[in-house]
Design a protein around this motif. Structure first.
Motif, PDB file in Angstrom:
ATOM      1  N   SER A 177     -16.309  12.262   8.040  1.00  0.00           N
ATOM      2  CA  SER A 177     -14.980  12.880   8.061  1.00  0.00           C
ATOM      3  C   SER A 177     -13.689  12.790   7.200  1.00  0.00           C
ATOM      4  N   GLY A 178     -14.630  11.800   6.120  1.00  0.00           N
ATOM      5  CA  GLY A 178     -12.904  11.233   5.210  1.00  0.00           C
ATOM      6  C   GLY A 178     -12.167  10.692   5.663  1.00  0.00           C
ATOM      7  N   GLN A 179     -12.736   9.631   6.635  1.00  0.00           N
ATOM      8  CA  GLN A 179     -11.515   8.457   6.684  1.00  0.00           C
ATOM      9  C   GLN A 179     -12.226   7.037   6.743  1.00  0.00           C
ATOM     10  N   VAL A 180     -11.610   6.078   5.443  1.00  0.00           N
ATOM     11  CA  VAL A 180     -12.256   4.890   4.747  1.00  0.00           C
ATOM     12  C   VAL A 180     -12.005   3.812   5.258  1.00  0.00           C
ATOM     13  N   TRP A 181     -11.090   4.248   6.226  1.00  0.00           N
ATOM     14  CA  TRP A 181     -10.731   3.182   7.242  1.00  0.00           C
ATOM     15  C   TRP A 181     -11.673   2.281   7.947  1.00  0.00           C
TER      16      TRP A 181
ATOM     17  N   THR B  91     -25.384 -11.941   3.230  1.00  0.00           N
ATOM     18  CA  THR B  91     -25.477 -10.537   2.354  1.00  0.00           C
ATOM     19  C   THR B  91     -26.342  -9.452   3.166  1.00  0.00           C
ATOM     20  N   VAL B  92     -26.772 -10.028   5.170  1.00  0.00           N
ATOM     21  CA  VAL B  92     -27.675  -8.412   4.955  1.00  0.00           C
ATOM     22  C   VAL B  92     -26.073  -8.045   6.244  1.00  0.00           C
ATOM     23  N   PRO B  93     -25.342  -8.181   7.043  1.00  0.00           N
ATOM     24  CA  PRO B  93     -24.173  -7.938   7.225  1.00  0.00           C
ATOM     25  C   PRO B  93     -23.121  -6.509   6.792  1.00  0.00           C
ATOM     26  N   ARG B  94     -23.049  -7.338   5.280  1.00  0.00           N
ATOM     27  CA  ARG B  94     -22.303  -6.547   4.276  1.00  0.00           C
ATOM     28  C   ARG B  94     -23.510  -5.092   3.924  1.00  0.00           C
ATOM     29  N   PHE B  95     -24.181  -5.328   3.683  1.00  0.00           N
ATOM     30  CA  PHE B  95     -25.603  -3.772   3.646  1.00  0.00           C
ATOM     31  C   PHE B  95     -25.087  -3.284   4.162  1.00  0.00           C
ATOM     32  N   LEU B  96     -25.558  -3.239   5.800  1.00  0.00           N
ATOM     33  CA  LEU B  96     -25.540  -2.904   7.446  1.00  0.00           C
ATOM     34  C   LEU B  96     -24.175  -2.608   7.540  1.00  0.00           C
ATOM     35  N   ALA B  97     -22.831  -2.850   6.924  1.00  0.00           N
ATOM     36  CA  ALA B  97     -21.807  -2.173   6.545  1.00  0.00           C
ATOM     37  C   ALA B  97     -21.631  -0.877   6.055  1.00  0.00           C
ATOM     38  N   ALA B  98     -21.887  -0.801   4.661  1.00  0.00           N
ATOM     39  CA  ALA B  98     -21.962  -0.429   4.148  1.00  0.00           C
ATOM     40  C   ALA B  98     -23.493   1.085   4.330  1.00  0.00           C
ATOM     41  N   VAL B  99     -23.718   0.599   4.441  1.00  0.00           N
ATOM     42  CA  VAL B  99     -25.530   1.925   5.165  1.00  0.00           C
ATOM     43  C   VAL B  99     -25.086   2.751   6.371  1.00  0.00           C
ATOM     44  N   ILE B 100     -24.052   1.849   7.308  1.00  0.00           N
ATOM     45  CA  ILE B 100     -23.807   2.889   8.495  1.00  0.00           C
ATOM     46  C   ILE B 100     -22.792   3.343   8.204  1.00  0.00           C
ATOM     47  N   SER B 101     -21.165   2.856   7.412  1.00  0.00           N
ATOM     48  CA  SER B 101     -20.385   3.542   7.091  1.00  0.00           C
ATOM     49  C   SER B 101     -20.264   4.928   6.124  1.00  0.00           C
ATOM     50  N   ALA B 102     -20.880   4.875   5.384  1.00  0.00           N
ATOM     51  CA  ALA B 102     -21.280   5.311   4.070  1.00  0.00           C
ATOM     52  C   ALA B 102     -21.458   7.220   4.895  1.00  0.00           C
ATOM     53  N   PRO B 103     -22.410   7.599   5.716  1.00  0.00           N
ATOM     54  CA  PRO B 103     -22.243   8.293   5.892  1.00  0.00           C
ATOM     55  C   PRO B 103     -21.039   8.893   6.863  1.00  0.00           C
ATOM     56  N   LEU B 104     -20.831   8.679   7.476  1.00  0.00           N
ATOM     57  CA  LEU B 104     -19.603   8.109   8.264  1.00  0.00           C
ATOM     58  C   LEU B 104     -18.359   8.627   8.096  1.00  0.00           C
ATOM     59  N   ILE B 105     -17.801   7.502   7.003  1.00  0.00           N
ATOM     60  CA  ILE B 105     -16.848   8.334   5.598  1.00  0.00           C
ATOM     61  C   ILE B 105     -17.574   9.907   4.846  1.00  0.00           C
ATOM     62  N   VAL B 106     -18.316   9.964   4.730  1.00  0.00           N
ATOM     63  CA  VAL B 106     -18.466  11.225   4.612  1.00  0.00           C
ATOM     64  C   VAL B 106     -18.181  12.601   5.279  1.00  0.00           C
TER      65      VAL B 106
ATOM     66  N   ALA C 193       0.835  -1.493  -0.030  1.00  0.00           N
ATOM     67  CA  ALA C 193       0.173  -0.109   0.030  1.00  0.00           C
ATOM     68  C   ALA C 193       0.504   1.214   0.313  1.00  0.00           C
ATOM     69  N   HIS C 194       0.144   2.005  -0.542  1.00  0.00           N
ATOM     70  CA  HIS C 194       1.417   4.038  -0.473  1.00  0.00           C
ATOM     71  C   HIS C 194       1.129   4.199   1.035  1.00  0.00           C
ATOM     72  N   GLU C 195       2.058   4.754   0.948  1.00  0.00           N
ATOM     73  CA  GLU C 195       2.154   6.053   2.008  1.00  0.00           C
ATOM     74  C   GLU C 195       1.096   7.044   2.472  1.00  0.00           C
ATOM     75  N   GLY C 196       0.184   6.638   3.712  1.00  0.00           N
ATOM     76  CA  GLY C 196      -0.975   7.577   3.863  1.00  0.00           C
ATOM     77  C   GLY C 196      -2.630   6.909   3.902  1.00  0.00           C
ATOM     78  N   PHE C 197      -1.960   5.826   3.006  1.00  0.00           N
ATOM     79  CA  PHE C 197      -3.423   5.227   2.857  1.00  0.00           C
ATOM     80  C   PHE C 197      -3.307   3.092   3.543  1.00  0.00           C
ATOM     81  N   ARG C 198      -2.357   3.042   4.197  1.00  0.00           N
ATOM     82  CA  ARG C 198      -2.055   1.610   4.537  1.00  0.00           C
ATOM     83  C   ARG C 198      -2.967   1.132   6.186  1.00  0.00           C
ATOM     84  N   ILE C 199      -3.040   2.334   6.751  1.00  0.00           N
ATOM     85  CA  ILE C 199      -4.683   1.611   7.490  1.00  0.00           C
ATOM     86  C   ILE C 199      -6.150   1.463   7.075  1.00  0.00           C
ATOM     87  N   ASP C 200      -5.946   2.279   6.107  1.00  0.00           N
ATOM     88  CA  ASP C 200      -7.286   2.171   4.918  1.00  0.00           C
ATOM     89  C   ASP C 200      -7.242   0.648   4.221  1.00  0.00           C
ATOM     90  N   ALA C 201      -6.207   0.014   3.444  1.00  0.00           N
ATOM     91  CA  ALA C 201      -6.035  -1.037   2.432  1.00  0.00           C
ATOM     92  C   ALA C 201      -5.964  -1.940   4.096  1.00  0.00           C
TER      93      ALA C 201
END
Length: 364
Positions: free
Chosen positions: A115-119, A98-113, A58-66
């Motif tokens: 905070s800008g933190q992809v991890w 399927t549901v756990p993956r969907f929940l992860a996307a729904v919960i994390s999307a607004p948080l990422i928007v 991973a590139h520097e600055g994106f290692r935690i995300d990766a």
């Protein structure tokens, strides 16, 4: 994804067979407990190595995300989807996969928007997946069977299934080879742009083969079926029909769909789409032979040998086509490979059908 494949080991192939052949809930719980023990031991070796590789690549600055994304993806190797397939229970796939993956996307999307933190997606996905696994264990597993008490004994359980796991590994690695081969052998990036689009459309279509295969596997292997031969032939015909429809779609609409999704600059050409359509047909046709007949009859060696032969043929043809600048020929090499696999497995698989019919007649 490759780490997830290694962790899953042989359970996506042999697991549904064992569950489908067992109607007793206690026996199914024992099978799942065994799968959990083996996957935990494998994950103990895979996760540290995967984490190190991802951190270095991973590139520097994106290692935690990766790393967090890699952990979340690799954890899908613990998915109980194969259990639901063998049990013929699609609710298991929906609720615990399927549901756990969907929940992860729904919960994390607004948080990422915000905070800008992809991890955050990786961490939340880890939590939802772990929660679903714990819930599944309580509902379908054995009590107190989370951790293997004797890792060496578990390793001895893992070794006999190496052949089936090798089929999964080789298939996973080979399936992703056309685009890297095209990129490595064809100097012009413009020449391979449309090829990558056709490959992406083809891979989206593969989900339909998985879905149809999952639908029929538990049904064809159901204990005490009155006419198993008819069920197997029905599954084969369904896959042949799906293969023909998929091939027709990829040939006729593949260029238009790829242009619509990826833009005119990345539009796939008709010849490449046609060859990918052939690959789709042959792959769909061979799926029930492997999943419903040969693997349940413990003919893993046959499947592994022909998988290796077809992969070698395909890679040689793809590399030769790429070096000669024939980009559609790379897709043709893949189609030839899938055809070799189908032809090699057809006779051994069909030869087992009369035996199944005679067995059912004797039991009746």
């Amino acid at each position: 994804m490759f780490a997830a494949t290694v962790i899953l080991w042989n359970w996506n192939i042999s697991g549904p067979v064992e569950i489908a052949r067992s109607s007793d809930q206690h026996q199914r719980a024992s099978i799942y407990a065994k799968s959990l023990r083996t996957r935990i031991v494998i994950a103990a070796a895979v996760f540290p190595l995967m984490t190190l590789l991802v951190w270095l690549i991973a590139h520097e600055g994106f290692r935690i995300d990766a790393v967090t994304m890699a952990w979340a993806t690799a954890l899908t190797g613990f998915s109980p989807a194969w259990y639901g397939i063998g049990a013929g229970n699609p609710r298991i796939l929906a609720i615990y996969d399927t549901v756990p993956r969907f929940l992860a996307a729904v919960i994390s999307a607004p948080l990422i928007v915000a905070s800008g933190q992809v991890w955050l997606y990786g961490v939340i996905s880890l939590l939802t997946t772990t929660g679903s696994l714990m819930a599944f264990q309580r509902r379908f597993g054995e009590a107190g069977s989370w951790l293997p008490r004797n890792p060496l004994a578990v390793v001895r359980e893992i070794v006999p299934s190496t052949g089936v796991a090798a089929i999964s590994f080789s298939g996973s690695a080979y399936a992703s080879s056309p685009v890297p081969i095209a990129t490595a052998t064809v100097p012009s990036a413009n020449a391979t742009a449309g090829f990558s689009s056709a490959d992406n459309i083809y891979r989206l279509g593969l989900f339909s083969i998985v879905a149809v295969g999952n639908t029929f596997q538990g049904w064809t292997l159901e204990p005490g079926a009155s006419n198993p031969r008819r069920r197997h032939l029905t599954a084969v015909c369904a896959h042949l029909l799906l293969g023909a429809l998929g091939a027709g779609f990829l040939t006729a609409l593949g260029p238009w769909v790829s242009g619509l999704i990826f833009g005119d600059a990345l539009r796939a050409d008709t010849l490449t789409s046609f060859y990918y359509g052939l690959s789709f047909f042959f792959l769909s046709s061979s799926t029930p032979l492997i999943r419903n007949i040969l693997i349940p009859e413990r003919r893993q060696r046959t499947v592994l040998i022909w998988t290796g032969v077809s992969a070698v043929c395909g890679i040689v043809l793809m590399v030769a086509a790429g070096l000669s600048g024939n980009v559609p020929g790379i897709a043709l090499g893949m189609a030839v490979s899938e055809a070799v696999l189908l032809l090699g497995l057809m006779m051994p698989a069909l030869a087992l059908l009369p035996a199944k019919a005679r067995t059912a007649k004797r039991e009746g």
